[in-house]
Design an enzyme around this catalytic site. Structure first.
Site, short mmCIF file in Angstrom:
data_model
loop_
_atom_site.label_atom_id
_atom_site.label_comp_id
_atom_site.label_asym_id
_atom_site.label_seq_id
_atom_site.Cartn_x
_atom_site.Cartn_y
_atom_site.Cartn_z
N ASP A 52 4.07 14.25 2.72
CA ASP A 52 5.35 14.69 3.25
C ASP A 52 5.08 15.51 4.51
O ASP A 52 4.04 16.15 4.63
CB ASP A 52 6.11 15.52 2.22
CG ASP A 52 6.45 14.68 0.98
OD1 ASP A 52 6.49 13.44 1.08
OD2 ASP A 52 6.67 15.28 -0.09
N HIS A 112 0.51 11.25 -2.05
CA HIS A 112 1.15 10.88 -3.32
C HIS A 112 1.88 9.55 -3.18
O HIS A 112 2.11 9.07 -2.07
CB HIS A 112 2.09 11.99 -3.79
CG HIS A 112 3.13 12.40 -2.80
ND1 HIS A 112 2.83 13.15 -1.68
CD2 HIS A 112 4.46 12.14 -2.73
CE1 HIS A 112 3.93 13.35 -0.98
NE2 HIS A 112 4.94 12.74 -1.59
N ARG A 122 13.65 5.24 -12.95
CA ARG A 122 13.24 6.61 -12.62
C ARG A 122 14.07 7.11 -11.45
O ARG A 122 14.28 6.38 -10.47
CB ARG A 122 11.76 6.62 -12.25
CG ARG A 122 11.24 7.98 -11.89
CD ARG A 122 9.71 8.06 -11.94
NE ARG A 122 9.33 9.42 -11.63
CZ ARG A 122 9.18 9.88 -10.39
NH1 ARG A 122 9.31 9.06 -9.36
NH2 ARG A 122 8.87 11.14 -10.18
O1 LIG Z 1 9.80 10.10 -6.53
C1 LIG Z 1 9.02 11.04 -6.48
O2 LIG Z 1 8.64 11.63 -7.48
C2 LIG Z 1 8.44 11.48 -5.16
C3 LIG Z 1 9.35 11.23 -4.00
C4 LIG Z 1 8.67 11.45 -2.70
O3 LIG Z 1 7.47 11.54 -2.62
C5 LIG Z 1 9.46 11.54 -1.46
O4 LIG Z 1 10.69 11.37 -1.50
O5 LIG Z 1 8.85 11.82 -0.40
FE LIG Z 2 6.83 12.27 -0.74
#
Ligand SMILES: O=C(O)CCC(=O)C(=O)O
Ligand SMILES: [Fe+2]
Length: 189
Positions: A52, A112, A122
């Site tokens: 991010d 991630h 989810r």
């Molecule tokens: O869905 C998730 O748990 C992570 C979402 C994510 O990494 C994002 O929106 O940048």
């Molecule tokens: Fe993210």
């Protein structure tokens, strides 16, 4: 953020005088993510690997597992994906690129991705916390100097970093390194 900066040795006063203490220099954004159940989850990803761009991201989800972080190579083994455990009524906090820059590399941005479930949809809400458009973020002066070492990154705005990521992808932060060189062939048109 406040606790993180305290842990780096900044005083309350220094934190309050930094951009973190000035609400006019801060902005927020939210991603709402929906990952439908998939009959063959090993062949898809909900969200591809990324870091991010902001300071930190606070993630809330509906209790379905799926978020994974890339654990770097260590004594135990090579780089590997680790599923973040689902703990009811808690948030997951991700370190973003600008926290990596602000802390001069002491807090690492986390790579991630989101996988999908075979049976359950989810849902997640990711809250991004970063600087206003024209505010440049560089390594904190308190964390650089003769004892702590030179600043590793040049100052950058959130928007500039987002643009760099759209062309350089995972090499964007490297391109901000003061002595940084970008590996050949990593820029895509
Ligand atoms: O869905 C998730 O748990 C992570 C979402 C994510 O990494 C994002 O929106 O940048
Ligand atoms: Fe993210």
């Amino acid at each position: 953020m406040h606790a993180m900066l305290l842990s780096l040795g900044l005083s309350e006063e220094e934190i309050n005088n930094s951009l973190i203490g000035d609400s006019t220099k801060i902005k927020n954004a939210i991603h709402l993510n929906s990952y439908p159940a998939c009959p063959d989850p090993n062949r898809v990803l909900g969200l591809v690997p990324h870091t991010d761009t902001g300071f930190v991201t606070i993630v809330y989800h509906n209790g379905v597992s799926g978020l994974q972080v890339l654990r770097r190579k260590d004594d135990i083994g090579p780089a590997r994906w680790v599923t973040v455990p689902v703990v009811p009524d808690t948030f997951v906090v991700n370190i973003g690129d600008l926290m990596h820059v602000l802390s001069n590399g002491r807090f690492h941005n986390v790579v991630h991705r989101s996988t999908v479930s075979k049976t359950n949809q989810r849902l997640s809400a990711a809250y991004f916390f970063g600087p206003q458009g024209d505010v440049k973020v560089g390594p904190l002066s308190q964390l650089t100097g003769p004892k702590q070492g030179l600043p590793l990154y040049r100052p950058v705005t959130w928007l500039e970093l987002q643009k760099l990521k759209s062309t350089l992808h995972d090499k964007a932060l490297e391109s901000l390194k003061i002595d940084g060189k970008i590996e050949e062939g990593c820029v895509r048109d």
